[in-house]
Design an enzyme around this catalytic site. Structure first.
Site, PDB file in Angstrom:
ATOM      1  N   HIS A 140       0.865  -1.332   0.027  1.00 29.30           N
ATOM      2  CA  HIS A 140      -0.088   0.309   0.041  1.00 29.30           C
ATOM      3  C   HIS A 140       0.802   0.964   0.171  1.00 29.30           C
ATOM      4  O   HIS A 140       0.594   2.455  -1.147  1.00 29.30           O
ATOM      5  CB  HIS A 140      -0.967  -0.101   1.455  1.00 29.30           C
ATOM      6  CG  HIS A 140      -2.067   1.512   1.230  1.00 29.30           C
ATOM      7  ND1 HIS A 140      -3.319   1.297   1.135  1.00 29.30           N
ATOM      8  CD2 HIS A 140      -1.092   2.594   2.130  1.00 29.30           C
ATOM      9  CE1 HIS A 140      -3.092   2.531   1.992  1.00 29.30           C
ATOM     10  NE2 HIS A 140      -2.539   3.405   1.740  1.00 29.30           N
ATOM     11  N   GLU A 141       1.838   1.536   0.385  1.00 29.04           N
ATOM     12  CA  GLU A 141       2.768   2.336   0.787  1.00 29.04           C
ATOM     13  C   GLU A 141       3.548   2.775   0.300  1.00 29.04           C
ATOM     14  O   GLU A 141       3.875   4.106  -1.243  1.00 29.04           O
ATOM     15  CB  GLU A 141       3.103   2.378   2.646  1.00 29.04           C
ATOM     16  CG  GLU A 141       3.184   2.343   3.657  1.00 29.04           C
ATOM     17  CD  GLU A 141       1.696   3.548   3.672  1.00 29.04           C
ATOM     18  OE1 GLU A 141       2.606   4.473   3.297  1.00 29.04           O
ATOM     19  OE2 GLU A 141       0.938   3.620   4.251  1.00 29.04           O
ATOM     20  N   HIS A 144       1.779   4.518  -2.792  1.00 32.63           N
ATOM     21  CA  HIS A 144       1.544   6.237  -3.315  1.00 32.63           C
ATOM     22  C   HIS A 144       3.226   6.551  -3.521  1.00 32.63           C
ATOM     23  O   HIS A 144       2.737   7.363  -4.359  1.00 32.63           O
ATOM     24  CB  HIS A 144       1.869   5.927  -1.520  1.00 32.63           C
ATOM     25  CG  HIS A 144       0.276   6.368  -1.128  1.00 32.63           C
ATOM     26  ND1 HIS A 144      -0.552   6.366  -1.836  1.00 32.63           N
ATOM     27  CD2 HIS A 144       0.161   5.812   0.587  1.00 32.63           C
ATOM     28  CE1 HIS A 144      -1.868   6.491  -0.784  1.00 32.63           C
ATOM     29  NE2 HIS A 144      -1.072   5.702   0.445  1.00 32.63           N
ATOM     30  N   GLU A 215      -6.085   6.686  -1.050  1.00 31.69           N
ATOM     31  CA  GLU A 215      -5.964   5.227  -0.308  1.00 31.69           C
ATOM     32  C   GLU A 215      -6.826   4.638  -0.474  1.00 31.69           C
ATOM     33  O   GLU A 215      -6.543   3.225  -0.976  1.00 31.69           O
ATOM     34  CB  GLU A 215      -6.737   6.146   0.978  1.00 31.69           C
ATOM     35  CG  GLU A 215      -5.591   7.152   1.751  1.00 31.69           C
ATOM     36  CD  GLU A 215      -4.664   6.498   2.197  1.00 31.69           C
ATOM     37  OE1 GLU A 215      -4.095   5.081   2.767  1.00 31.69           O
ATOM     38  OE2 GLU A 215      -3.323   7.377   2.447  1.00 31.69           O
TER      39      GLU A 215
END
Length: 306
Positions: A140-141, A144, A215
């Protein structure tokens, strides 16, 4: 450099539109300050200096504020191994790896580009998550970083920071120095404060709308990259539940960085407050991961994996 994270055209459009609108707002804001303060050199120099500082040093500021420190593979071999594997799969440059000695379970990414990125996790997160859950959070990070929305949200938040600082400066100047000003000066300060407050409010809402979408986009990209949306759903459920049990006083420092965190420091904010939240609700995120799990034919139920 093109990574193997799934591209998200809707995220790109939203980032472009947000930056364009904030850019117009920024130009109008600077123009208004020049008219009110009658010193374009001061306004432009201060604004440009703060924008440059935020763009170039945001990663260091975030690490310092969250007590993060860069760690080498010898110190955290498992953490580095997961990031190495994900970066290889995603064809992404490896970011600087950092750990924050905080009990709050969370993670964040920062940096102006994939080549200058930092991924930081807290010791509270490392203690609580199983390997598959940690992989989901780190994916997930990294999404980004790959989509460059970390840099976009950093630049986008600049205008709100400047406007907020001006509001505070004008307020305290009025409180502590109001008796020494004539009416014209007081009127100029009132006008500056009003313009700054309006700009802050508009940028606040636009940034949070972008943050909530990014997100969901990061959840989608991570789920498809790892092929295990249920593990990410399990991590979300676990982290959100644990954060809700942490005393508020321990979360105050983290609130300013909610837009960068995997899960907001103060947990879910249902109802009207959702308009002001940096993250979508837990239910929205789990529903999306459940749909992806069904599409991929994953056997495990979202929120139950570990």
């Amino acid at each position: 450099m093109q990574s193997r994270f799934r591209s998200d055209r809707r995220l790109t459009v939203r980032m472009t539109v947000t930056l364009f609108l904030l850019g117009l707002l920024y130009v109008a804001f600077v123009a208004a300050l020049i008219v009110l303060l009658k010193s374009w050199v001061l306004v432009v120099v201060v604004a440009a200096g703060m924008l440059g500082a935020q763009y170039w040093f945001s990663d260091r500021v975030a690490l310092f504020a969250m007590r993060g420190r860069v760690v080498e593979p010898e110190e955290y071999p498992e953490l580095h191994a997961v990031i190495d594997r994900l970066c290889a799969i995603a064809d992404l440059p490896k970011p600087v790896v950092a750990v924050s000695d905080l009990g709050m379970p969370n993670a964040f990414a920062t940096g102006r580009s994939p080549e200058h990125a930092v991924v930081c996790v807290t010791t509270g997160l490392l203690r609580r998550l199983e390997p598959a859950e940690l992989e989901g959070v780190l994916a997930h990070e990294l999404s980004h970083v790959a989509h460059k929305d970390v840099a976009v949200i950093t630049v986008a938040s600049f205008l709100g920071v400047i406007a907020g600082l001006i509001v505070r400066f004008a307020f305290y100047s009025q409180v502590f120095g109001g008796g020494r000003r004539d009416q014209n000066t007081a009127a100029v300060f009132a006008a500056v404060m009003g313009v700054s407050a309006a700009v802050y409010a508009l940028s606040f809402l636009m940034i949070r709308a972008l943050s909530r979408y990014r997100e969901l986009a990061a959840d989608r990209a991570a789920a498809h990259l790892t092929g295990r949306p249920s593990a990410l759903a399990s991590a979300l459920t676990k982290v959100s539940g644990d954060i809700a049990r942490i005393p508020t006083k321990d979360l105050r420092t983290a609130q300013a960085f909610n837009a960068f965190y995997f899960t907001p420091a103060l947990g879910a904010e249902p109802g009207v407050a959702g308009l002001f939240s940096t993250h979508p609700s837990l239910e929205q995120r789990l529903d999306q991961l459940g749909r992806i799990s069904a599409e991929l034919g994953e056997a495990a139920t979202p929120g139950r994996a570990g």
